[in-house]
Motif scaffolding. Structure first.
Motif, PDB file in Angstrom:
ATOM      1  N   ARG A  53      13.052  17.590  -8.661  1.00 54.56           N
ATOM      2  CA  ARG A  53      13.226  17.762  -7.216  1.00 54.56           C
ATOM      3  C   ARG A  53      13.617  19.208  -6.944  1.00 54.56           C
ATOM      4  N   ARG A  54      13.527  19.619  -5.681  1.00 53.64           N
ATOM      5  CA  ARG A  54      13.928  20.972  -5.292  1.00 53.64           C
ATOM      6  C   ARG A  54      15.051  20.879  -4.254  1.00 53.64           C
ATOM      7  N   PRO A  55      16.125  21.680  -4.439  1.00 50.99           N
ATOM      8  CA  PRO A  55      17.264  21.619  -3.496  1.00 50.99           C
ATOM      9  C   PRO A  55      17.110  22.549  -2.279  1.00 50.99           C
ATOM     10  N   PHE A  56      17.483  22.060  -1.116  1.00 50.31           N
ATOM     11  CA  PHE A  56      17.450  22.875   0.114  1.00 50.31           C
ATOM     12  C   PHE A  56      18.688  22.575   0.960  1.00 50.31           C
ATOM     13  N   SER A  57      19.326  23.626   1.412  1.00 53.34           N
ATOM     14  CA  SER A  57      20.467  23.466   2.324  1.00 53.34           C
ATOM     15  C   SER A  57      19.986  22.815   3.601  1.00 53.34           C
ATOM     16  N   VAL A  58      20.842  22.029   4.214  1.00 58.35           N
ATOM     17  CA  VAL A  58      20.508  21.531   5.552  1.00 58.35           C
ATOM     18  C   VAL A  58      20.782  22.668   6.541  1.00 58.35           C
ATOM     19  N   ILE A  67      15.214  21.940   7.502  1.00 56.39           N
ATOM     20  CA  ILE A  67      15.432  22.908   6.424  1.00 56.39           C
ATOM     21  C   ILE A  67      14.659  24.180   6.771  1.00 56.39           C
ATOM     22  N   PHE A  68      15.161  25.282   6.277  1.00 59.19           N
ATOM     23  CA  PHE A  68      14.575  26.606   6.507  1.00 59.19           C
ATOM     24  C   PHE A  68      14.296  27.143   5.108  1.00 59.19           C
ATOM     25  N   TYR A  69      13.023  27.395   4.773  1.00 63.29           N
ATOM     26  CA  TYR A  69      12.748  27.726   3.378  1.00 63.29           C
ATOM     27  C   TYR A  69      11.722  28.833   3.219  1.00 63.29           C
ATOM     28  N   GLU A  70      11.790  29.429   2.043  1.00 63.97           N
ATOM     29  CA  GLU A  70      10.897  30.526   1.688  1.00 63.97           C
ATOM     30  C   GLU A  70      10.000  30.043   0.551  1.00 63.97           C
ATOM     31  N   VAL A  71       8.715  30.333   0.643  1.00 63.28           N
ATOM     32  CA  VAL A  71       7.795  29.944  -0.434  1.00 63.28           C
ATOM     33  C   VAL A  71       7.922  30.956  -1.563  1.00 63.28           C
ATOM     34  N   VAL A  72       8.383  30.452  -2.727  1.00 59.71           N
ATOM     35  CA  VAL A  72       8.590  31.358  -3.871  1.00 59.71           C
ATOM     36  C   VAL A  72       7.882  30.870  -5.137  1.00 59.71           C
ATOM     37  N   GLY A  73       7.367  29.633  -5.122  1.00 60.38           N
ATOM     38  CA  GLY A  73       6.749  29.091  -6.332  1.00 60.38           C
ATOM     39  C   GLY A  73       6.035  27.790  -6.019  1.00 60.38           C
ATOM     40  N   PRO A  74       5.681  27.023  -7.056  1.00 59.39           N
ATOM     41  CA  PRO A  74       4.870  25.815  -6.840  1.00 59.39           C
ATOM     42  C   PRO A  74       5.526  24.766  -5.935  1.00 59.39           C
ATOM     43  N   GLY A  75       6.828  24.528  -6.111  1.00 61.93           N
ATOM     44  CA  GLY A  75       7.498  23.478  -5.327  1.00 61.93           C
ATOM     45  C   GLY A  75       7.503  23.799  -3.843  1.00 61.93           C
ATOM     46  N   THR A  76       7.918  24.991  -3.514  1.00 63.04           N
ATOM     47  CA  THR A  76       7.965  25.379  -2.097  1.00 63.04           C
ATOM     48  C   THR A  76       6.535  25.561  -1.548  1.00 63.04           C
ATOM     49  N   GLY A  77       5.593  25.910  -2.433  1.00 63.64           N
ATOM     50  CA  GLY A  77       4.185  26.022  -2.018  1.00 63.64           C
ATOM     51  C   GLY A  77       3.650  24.674  -1.573  1.00 63.64           C
ATOM     52  N   GLY A 114      18.829  37.242   2.975  1.00 59.38           N
ATOM     53  CA  GLY A 114      17.529  36.557   2.993  1.00 59.38           C
ATOM     54  C   GLY A 114      17.662  35.094   3.371  1.00 59.38           C
ATOM     55  N   ILE A 115      17.041  34.231   2.553  1.00 58.86           N
ATOM     56  CA  ILE A 115      17.031  32.797   2.859  1.00 58.86           C
ATOM     57  C   ILE A 115      18.432  32.192   2.733  1.00 58.86           C
ATOM     58  N   GLY A 116      19.367  32.962   2.216  1.00 61.07           N
ATOM     59  CA  GLY A 116      20.770  32.546   2.140  1.00 61.07           C
ATOM     60  C   GLY A 116      21.388  32.294   3.516  1.00 61.07           C
ATOM     61  N   VAL A 117      20.639  32.577   4.559  1.00 57.72           N
ATOM     62  CA  VAL A 117      21.139  32.291   5.910  1.00 57.72           C
ATOM     63  C   VAL A 117      21.097  30.780   6.189  1.00 57.72           C
ATOM     64  N   ALA A 118      20.350  30.042   5.363  1.00 59.15           N
ATOM     65  CA  ALA A 118      20.067  28.625   5.665  1.00 59.15           C
ATOM     66  C   ALA A 118      21.296  27.753   5.954  1.00 59.15           C
ATOM     67  N   PRO A 119      22.396  27.844   5.188  1.00 54.47           N
ATOM     68  CA  PRO A 119      23.506  26.918   5.510  1.00 54.47           C
ATOM     69  C   PRO A 119      24.334  27.310   6.731  1.00 54.47           C
ATOM     70  N   CYS A 217      26.739  28.782  -3.473  1.00 54.04           N
ATOM     71  CA  CYS A 217      26.004  29.320  -4.632  1.00 54.04           C
ATOM     72  C   CYS A 217      24.687  28.580  -4.849  1.00 54.04           C
ATOM     73  N   GLU A 218      23.767  29.254  -5.543  1.00 54.07           N
ATOM     74  CA  GLU A 218      22.489  28.636  -5.889  1.00 54.07           C
ATOM     75  C   GLU A 218      22.260  28.732  -7.379  1.00 54.07           C
ATOM     76  N   GLU A 219      21.716  27.703  -7.944  1.00 57.13           N
ATOM     77  CA  GLU A 219      21.315  27.682  -9.352  1.00 57.13           C
ATOM     78  C   GLU A 219      20.095  26.784  -9.455  1.00 57.13           C
ATOM     79  N   VAL A 220      19.271  27.007 -10.439  1.00 53.00           N
ATOM     80  CA  VAL A 220      18.151  26.098 -10.666  1.00 53.00           C
ATOM     81  C   VAL A 220      18.744  24.739 -11.047  1.00 53.00           C
TER      82      VAL A 220
HETATM   83  C1  FAD Z   1      22.136  24.277  -3.322  1.00 54.21           C
HETATM   84  C2  FAD Z   1      20.850  25.030  -3.087  1.00 54.21           C
HETATM   85  C3  FAD Z   1      20.392  25.199  -1.797  1.00 54.21           C
HETATM   86  C4  FAD Z   1      19.191  25.871  -1.574  1.00 54.21           C
HETATM   87  N1  FAD Z   1      18.775  26.026  -0.283  1.00 54.21           N
HETATM   88  C5  FAD Z   1      17.617  26.648  -0.042  1.00 54.21           C
HETATM   89  C6  FAD Z   1      17.151  26.783   1.304  1.00 54.21           C
HETATM   90  O1  FAD Z   1      17.782  26.322   2.247  1.00 54.21           O
HETATM   91  N2  FAD Z   1      15.975  27.440   1.486  1.00 54.21           N
HETATM   92  C7  FAD Z   1      15.248  27.951   0.447  1.00 54.21           C
HETATM   93  O2  FAD Z   1      14.189  28.531   0.670  1.00 54.21           O
HETATM   94  N3  FAD Z   1      15.666  27.839  -0.823  1.00 54.21           N
HETATM   95  C8  FAD Z   1      16.821  27.199  -1.096  1.00 54.21           C
HETATM   96  N4  FAD Z   1      17.238  27.060  -2.378  1.00 54.21           N
HETATM   97  C9  FAD Z   1      16.386  27.586  -3.458  1.00 54.21           C
HETATM   98  C10 FAD Z   1      15.209  26.646  -3.665  1.00 54.21           C
HETATM   99  O3  FAD Z   1      15.701  25.418  -4.172  1.00 54.21           O
HETATM  100  C11 FAD Z   1      14.223  27.268  -4.663  1.00 54.21           C
HETATM  101  O4  FAD Z   1      13.648  28.406  -4.059  1.00 54.21           O
HETATM  102  C12 FAD Z   1      13.122  26.278  -5.009  1.00 54.21           C
HETATM  103  O5  FAD Z   1      13.659  25.238  -5.785  1.00 54.21           O
HETATM  104  C13 FAD Z   1      12.038  27.003  -5.774  1.00 54.21           C
HETATM  105  O6  FAD Z   1      11.081  26.052  -6.175  1.00 54.21           O
HETATM  106  P1  FAD Z   1       9.596  26.501  -6.479  1.00 54.21           P
HETATM  107  O7  FAD Z   1       8.963  25.438  -7.318  1.00 54.21           O
HETATM  108  O8  FAD Z   1       8.885  26.904  -5.240  1.00 54.21           O
HETATM  109  O9  FAD Z   1       9.754  27.835  -7.336  1.00 54.21           O
HETATM  110  P2  FAD Z   1      10.163  27.969  -8.874  1.00 54.21           P
HETATM  111  O10 FAD Z   1       8.926  28.212  -9.684  1.00 54.21           O
HETATM  112  O11 FAD Z   1      11.069  26.851  -9.288  1.00 54.21           O
HETATM  113  O12 FAD Z   1      11.018  29.281  -8.781  1.00 54.21           O
HETATM  114  C14 FAD Z   1      10.449  30.504  -8.337  1.00 54.21           C
HETATM  115  C15 FAD Z   1      11.415  31.605  -8.687  1.00 54.21           C
HETATM  116  O13 FAD Z   1      12.668  31.398  -8.014  1.00 54.21           O
HETATM  117  C16 FAD Z   1      13.720  31.258  -8.974  1.00 54.21           C
HETATM  118  N5  FAD Z   1      14.601  30.177  -8.515  1.00 54.21           N
HETATM  119  C17 FAD Z   1      14.287  28.882  -8.328  1.00 54.21           C
HETATM  120  N6  FAD Z   1      15.336  28.185  -7.890  1.00 54.21           N
HETATM  121  C18 FAD Z   1      16.348  29.070  -7.774  1.00 54.21           C
HETATM  122  C19 FAD Z   1      17.694  28.976  -7.393  1.00 54.21           C
HETATM  123  N7  FAD Z   1      18.238  27.833  -7.009  1.00 54.21           N
HETATM  124  N8  FAD Z   1      18.435  30.097  -7.405  1.00 54.21           N
HETATM  125  C20 FAD Z   1      17.938  31.263  -7.795  1.00 54.21           C
HETATM  126  N9  FAD Z   1      16.651  31.432  -8.169  1.00 54.21           N
HETATM  127  C21 FAD Z   1      15.874  30.341  -8.181  1.00 54.21           C
HETATM  128  C22 FAD Z   1      13.056  30.877 -10.287  1.00 54.21           C
HETATM  129  O14 FAD Z   1      13.823  31.305 -11.391  1.00 54.21           O
HETATM  130  C23 FAD Z   1      11.757  31.654 -10.179  1.00 54.21           C
HETATM  131  O15 FAD Z   1      11.923  33.010 -10.511  1.00 54.21           O
HETATM  132  C24 FAD Z   1      18.424  26.395  -2.649  1.00 54.21           C
HETATM  133  C25 FAD Z   1      18.897  26.219  -3.955  1.00 54.21           C
HETATM  134  C26 FAD Z   1      20.089  25.555  -4.178  1.00 54.21           C
HETATM  135  C27 FAD Z   1      20.579  25.374  -5.565  1.00 54.21           C
END
Ligand code: FAD
Ligand code: FES
Length: 256
Positions: A53-58, A67-77, A114-119, A217-220
């Motif tokens: 699963r992928r975590p997103f702040s409300v 939720i407010f999110y940025e496309v950074v990889g496959p999950g958000t895509g 950046g997207i850290g504005v979400a919470p 804080c954020e962590e994978v």
């Molecule tokens: C508690 C929490 C709340 C979050 N809230 C939001 C939100 O409101 N909006 C939003 O856009 N994103 C948020 N995120 C981050 C979001 O979960 C990740 O961007 C998403 O899981 C990436 O999935 P992906 O498959 O698109 O990319 P992936 O392929 O999983 O990741 C793409 C890149 O981003 C990095 N990455 C992935 N997850 C994180 C993370 N948690 N912290 C730092 N780097 C990471 C990876 O290492 C990789 O370099 C949150 C994360 C956490 C832990």
């Protein structure tokens, strides 16, 4: 007792600017229970990819959960392709929320990268009911990394922006904006969310100026239930999980 895991329908999924999307989800039980700083854990696809699963702040819990999110990889895509009526399997709300400002607090300074504005929108939704001086310091790399802040302003927040290239707001780091506002350590609290180097700089400032703060804080993540320990971070009192002990921590305790 309400179930933590459920399926909910997407109401809308809007592309706001080249980088950011906003999704509204019809999730009454999450809306009722969520507190600022908590997150939801979304299964973006039924198949095995992505596996976790992928975590997103409300971002807001008003008519719908947003939720407010940025496309950074496959999950958000995959998430960005969802349309009205699609069903999402969601666990939440989970995580430890922000501690709301104490009675003696007069000013709340939210510092977002950046997207850290979400919470912070949901936090300002709750705090606007109190007579507080709300300030949002918002930083990003360029104009495309900071989204217009109409709703924050509507909640009474003073919004100040900084970008690395100066394409909008002050040129430089978001922490430079501290010099533009007056803070009284006795009555100010700082809330921050964003990249770790930015939060480390905020922590440094708060420590030097004796101001209380909290960091989201954020962590994978994998389980998001405190079981796998995959999201552990270092704190002054040992390793703690971001999903269960956090995502919100006392700013002074996180070792960035
Ligand atoms: C508690 C929490 C709340 C979050 N809230 C939001 C939100 O409101 N909006 C939003 O856009 N994103 C948020 N995120 C981050 C979001 O979960 C990740 O961007 C998403 O899981 C990436 O999935 P992906 O498959 O698109 O990319 P992936 O392929 O999983 O990741 C793409 C890149 O981003 C990095 N990455 C992935 N997850 C994180 C993370 N948690 N912290 C730092 N780097 C990471 C990876 O290492 C990789 O370099 C949150 C994360 C956490 C832990
Ligand atoms: S993701 Fe498993 S303990 Fe946090």
């Amino acid at each position: 007792m309400e179930k933590l895991q459920n399926t909910y329908k997407v109401v809308s999924n809007e592309k706001l600017c080249p980088r950011f999307y906003r999704m509204c989800i019809n999730a009454p039980s999450i809306k009722k229970n969520v507190k600022p700083g908590q997150f939801i854990h979304i299964r973006v696809e039924d198949g095995l990819q992505p596996f976790f699963r992928r975590p997103f702040s409300v971002y807001r819990a008003d008519k719908y959960v947003e939720i407010f999110y940025e496309v950074v990889g496959p999950g958000t895509g995959i998430l960005a392709e969802k349309v009205k009526g699609d069903v999402l399997d969601i666990v939440g709300p989970v995580g430890t929320p922000f501690v709301l400002p104490s009675e003696k607090t007069k000013q709340v300074v939210m510092v977002a990268g950046g997207i850290g504005v979400a919470p912070f929108l949901i936090l300002s939704d709750v705090l606007k009911k109190r007579k507080l001086d709300l300030v949002l310091l918002y930083g990003g790399r360029t104009k495309g990394h900071v989204y217009p802040m109409k709703e924050f302003k509507a909640n009474g927040c003073k919004v100040m922006v900084a970008t690395d290239d100066g394409s909008v707001g002050t040129k430089g780091r978001v922490t430079q904006l501290f010099s533009k506002i007056k803070m009284d350590p006795a009555t100010t609290e700082i809330y921050t969310c964003g990249p770790n180097p930015m939060m480390a700089a905020v922590q440094d400032f708060a420590k030097k100026n004796n101001i209380k703060g909290q960091a989201a804080c954020e962590e994978v993540m994998a389980c998001a239930l405190g079981a796998c320990l995959g999201c552990s971070i270092k704190t002054t009192s040992g390793y703690k999980t971001v999903c269960y002990d956090g995502p919100v921590f006392d700013l002074a305790e996180v070792i960035f």
